[in-house]
Write a protein that holds these residues in place. Structure first.
Motif, mmCIF file in Angstrom:
data_model
loop_
_atom_site.group_PDB
_atom_site.id
_atom_site.type_symbol
_atom_site.label_atom_id
_atom_site.label_comp_id
_atom_site.label_asym_id
_atom_site.label_seq_id
_atom_site.Cartn_x
_atom_site.Cartn_y
_atom_site.Cartn_z
ATOM 1 N N MET A 157 6.090 -34.685 13.922
ATOM 2 C CA MET A 157 5.664 -34.171 12.624
ATOM 3 C C MET A 157 4.148 -33.993 12.585
ATOM 4 O O MET A 157 3.634 -32.974 12.101
ATOM 5 C CB MET A 157 6.119 -35.108 11.507
ATOM 6 C CG MET A 157 5.710 -34.640 10.116
ATOM 7 S SD MET A 157 6.259 -35.771 8.825
ATOM 8 C CE MET A 157 8.039 -35.572 8.948
ATOM 9 N N LYS A 158 3.426 -34.963 13.103
ATOM 10 C CA LYS A 158 1.959 -34.861 13.116
ATOM 11 C C LYS A 158 1.485 -33.837 14.150
ATOM 12 O O LYS A 158 0.533 -33.091 13.898
ATOM 13 C CB LYS A 158 1.344 -36.234 13.391
ATOM 14 C CG LYS A 158 1.509 -37.210 12.232
ATOM 15 C CD LYS A 158 0.919 -38.566 12.522
ATOM 16 C CE LYS A 158 1.767 -39.357 13.487
ATOM 17 N NZ LYS A 158 1.282 -40.755 13.667
ATOM 18 N N ASP A 159 2.152 -33.788 15.286
ATOM 19 C CA ASP A 159 1.766 -32.819 16.316
ATOM 20 C C ASP A 159 2.038 -31.380 15.891
ATOM 21 O O ASP A 159 1.458 -30.444 16.448
ATOM 22 C CB ASP A 159 2.512 -33.108 17.623
ATOM 23 C CG ASP A 159 2.023 -34.380 18.307
ATOM 24 O OD1 ASP A 159 0.876 -34.784 18.031
ATOM 25 O OD2 ASP A 159 2.790 -34.966 19.093
ATOM 26 N N SER A 160 2.923 -31.198 14.912
ATOM 27 C CA SER A 160 3.217 -29.843 14.442
ATOM 28 C C SER A 160 1.993 -29.172 13.828
ATOM 29 O O SER A 160 1.990 -27.961 13.616
ATOM 30 C CB SER A 160 4.355 -29.871 13.413
ATOM 31 O OG SER A 160 3.955 -30.534 12.219
ATOM 32 N N ALA A 161 0.947 -29.954 13.545
ATOM 33 C CA ALA A 161 -0.294 -29.371 13.024
ATOM 34 C C ALA A 161 -0.931 -28.417 14.027
ATOM 35 O O ALA A 161 -1.748 -27.569 13.644
ATOM 36 C CB ALA A 161 -1.280 -30.484 12.663
ATOM 37 N N LEU A 162 -0.534 -28.513 15.312
ATOM 38 C CA LEU A 162 -1.130 -27.658 16.340
ATOM 39 C C LEU A 162 -0.516 -26.266 16.391
ATOM 40 O O LEU A 162 -1.041 -25.390 17.088
ATOM 41 C CB LEU A 162 -0.977 -28.325 17.720
ATOM 42 C CG LEU A 162 -1.699 -29.664 17.900
ATOM 43 C CD1 LEU A 162 -1.346 -30.277 19.249
ATOM 44 C CD2 LEU A 162 -3.207 -29.481 17.788
ATOM 45 N N VAL A 163 0.579 -26.036 15.674
ATOM 46 C CA VAL A 163 1.251 -24.741 15.778
ATOM 47 C C VAL A 163 0.465 -23.628 15.088
ATOM 48 O O VAL A 163 0.881 -22.464 15.138
ATOM 49 C CB VAL A 163 2.689 -24.809 15.205
ATOM 50 C CG1 VAL A 163 3.505 -25.854 15.944
ATOM 51 C CG2 VAL A 163 2.692 -25.083 13.711
ATOM 52 N N TYR A 164 -0.668 -23.974 14.476
ATOM 53 C CA TYR A 164 -1.511 -22.925 13.889
ATOM 54 C C TYR A 164 -1.979 -21.933 14.947
ATOM 55 O O TYR A 164 -2.284 -20.772 14.628
ATOM 56 C CB TYR A 164 -2.725 -23.545 13.181
ATOM 57 C CG TYR A 164 -3.784 -24.057 14.125
ATOM 58 C CD1 TYR A 164 -4.833 -23.228 14.535
ATOM 59 C CD2 TYR A 164 -3.748 -25.353 14.616
ATOM 60 C CE1 TYR A 164 -5.804 -23.682 15.414
ATOM 61 C CE2 TYR A 164 -4.704 -25.820 15.490
ATOM 62 C CZ TYR A 164 -5.737 -24.980 15.881
ATOM 63 O OH TYR A 164 -6.688 -25.430 16.758
ATOM 64 N N VAL A 165 -2.027 -22.357 16.224
ATOM 65 C CA VAL A 165 -2.522 -21.469 17.288
ATOM 66 C C VAL A 165 -1.561 -20.314 17.562
ATOM 67 O O VAL A 165 -1.954 -19.328 18.186
ATOM 68 C CB VAL A 165 -2.791 -22.252 18.595
ATOM 69 C CG1 VAL A 165 -3.862 -23.303 18.390
ATOM 70 C CG2 VAL A 165 -1.518 -22.861 19.138
ATOM 71 N N VAL A 166 -0.309 -20.438 17.097
ATOM 72 C CA VAL A 166 0.652 -19.336 17.242
ATOM 73 C C VAL A 166 0.936 -18.712 15.877
ATOM 74 O O VAL A 166 2.021 -18.176 15.622
ATOM 75 C CB VAL A 166 1.950 -19.802 17.927
ATOM 76 C CG1 VAL A 166 1.688 -20.124 19.383
ATOM 77 C CG2 VAL A 166 2.572 -20.991 17.211
ATOM 78 N N GLN A 167 -0.045 -18.828 14.985
ATOM 79 C CA GLN A 167 -0.011 -18.163 13.676
ATOM 80 C C GLN A 167 1.105 -18.679 12.763
ATOM 81 O O GLN A 167 1.732 -17.909 12.032
ATOM 82 C CB GLN A 167 0.129 -16.646 13.850
ATOM 83 C CG GLN A 167 -0.874 -16.016 14.787
ATOM 84 C CD GLN A 167 -2.325 -16.327 14.372
ATOM 85 O OE1 GLN A 167 -2.669 -16.216 13.205
ATOM 86 N NE2 GLN A 167 -3.150 -16.707 15.337
ATOM 87 N N VAL A 168 1.335 -19.978 12.801
ATOM 88 C CA VAL A 168 2.254 -20.608 11.857
ATOM 89 C C VAL A 168 1.430 -21.369 10.826
ATOM 90 O O VAL A 168 0.651 -22.258 11.184
ATOM 91 C CB VAL A 168 3.224 -21.571 12.571
ATOM 92 C CG1 VAL A 168 4.116 -22.281 11.552
ATOM 93 C CG2 VAL A 168 4.084 -20.811 13.572
ATOM 94 N N THR A 169 1.588 -21.024 9.568
ATOM 95 C CA THR A 169 0.788 -21.646 8.510
ATOM 96 C C THR A 169 1.516 -22.878 7.992
ATOM 97 O O THR A 169 2.278 -22.814 7.026
ATOM 98 C CB THR A 169 0.529 -20.643 7.361
ATOM 99 O OG1 THR A 169 -0.039 -19.450 7.895
ATOM 100 C CG2 THR A 169 -0.428 -21.223 6.339
ATOM 101 N N GLU A 170 1.285 -23.996 8.666
ATOM 102 C CA GLU A 170 1.876 -25.253 8.226
ATOM 103 C C GLU A 170 0.890 -25.982 7.309
ATOM 104 O O GLU A 170 -0.060 -25.382 6.829
ATOM 105 C CB GLU A 170 2.301 -26.101 9.437
ATOM 106 C CG GLU A 170 1.336 -26.121 10.605
ATOM 107 C CD GLU A 170 0.020 -26.766 10.271
ATOM 108 O OE1 GLU A 170 0.035 -27.960 9.908
ATOM 109 O OE2 GLU A 170 -1.012 -26.098 10.368
#
Length: 217
Positions: A157-170
């Motif tokens: 859940m915390k690591d999901s913060a890195l998905v911004y690099v693939v243009q996911v606005t979490e």
């Protein structure tokens, strides 16, 4: 008196980011756990030598930083395969494989924690391998593996913060967007932390409840 430019619309924007974080986490943890159980059982059953290729792949997923995996897979689909997959799809694939790599070790360790005498007793009663796994090994291994799995789910859940690099606005990306616009970093990060606490606390408490219940059985 504290004054802020944050509006109800901004809070809704953050809530949508939190929803995206939950979606990515839920998909990745479910798929990663299923794959992790399969990989963990395979690694235990066939032994370290025959499982070496699988172990090597899982070690790659654990060793390479998640941020690099996201960037590389996104670039692979775009440049090599010629596909432009949605960022959410790429994020879920990478996080699912990442989760499965760690879950496989948790499952393998849980199975190894089941006493060999218990398994021999099950076989002596005429149980097949499948019955032994379903009725004896997996229930006992689950009790051992659950705390580590809860920690893994919270970590994803915390690591999901890195998905911004693939243009996911979490959630964290949503917070960064508001920080750029409102220039209130401390206050917005405090709200972001509160959102993370709200969505992760129930899982942590549920895990604690199961541990306590099972320890009293």
């Amino acid at each position: 008196m504290f004054d802020t430019a944050l509006t109800s619309t901004d809070l809704i924007f953050l809530a949508k980011g939190a929803g995206m974080t939950l979606l990515v986490t839920a998909i990745s943890v479910v798929i990663g756990t299923i794959l992790g159980i399969i990989f963990g059982v395979i690694r235990y059953q066939i032994g370290p030598i025959w499982a070496a290729p699988l172990t090597f792949v899982l070690d790659i997923c654990r060793s390479i930083p998640l941020l690099i995996q996201l960037v590389l897979l996104n670039a692979f689909f775009g440049m090599v395969v010629g596909l432009r997959w949605p960022g959410l799809t790429v994020a879920c694939i990478v996080l699912s494989l990442y989760t499965s790599a760690y879950c496989a070790e948790i499952v393998r360790g849980g199975i190894e924690a089941v006493p060999a005498t218990t398994r021999r007793a099950a076989r002596s009663l005429g149980m097949t391998w499948g019955q032994d796994m379903r009725q004896i090994v997996l229930p006992l291994a689950t009790r051992v593996a659950l705390p580590s799995w809860i920690g893994l789910a919270l970590g994803v859940m915390k690591d999901s913060a890195l998905v911004y690099v693939v243009q996911v606005t979490e959630l964290l990306k949503s917070t960064q967007i508001l920080i750029t616009r409102l220039q209130e970093p401390l206050f917005l990060l405090l709200i972001c932390g509160a959102f993370y606490f709200i969505i992760s606390y129930p899982l942590a408490r549920f895990g604690g409840y199961l541990e306590k219940r099972w320890s009293n059985d």
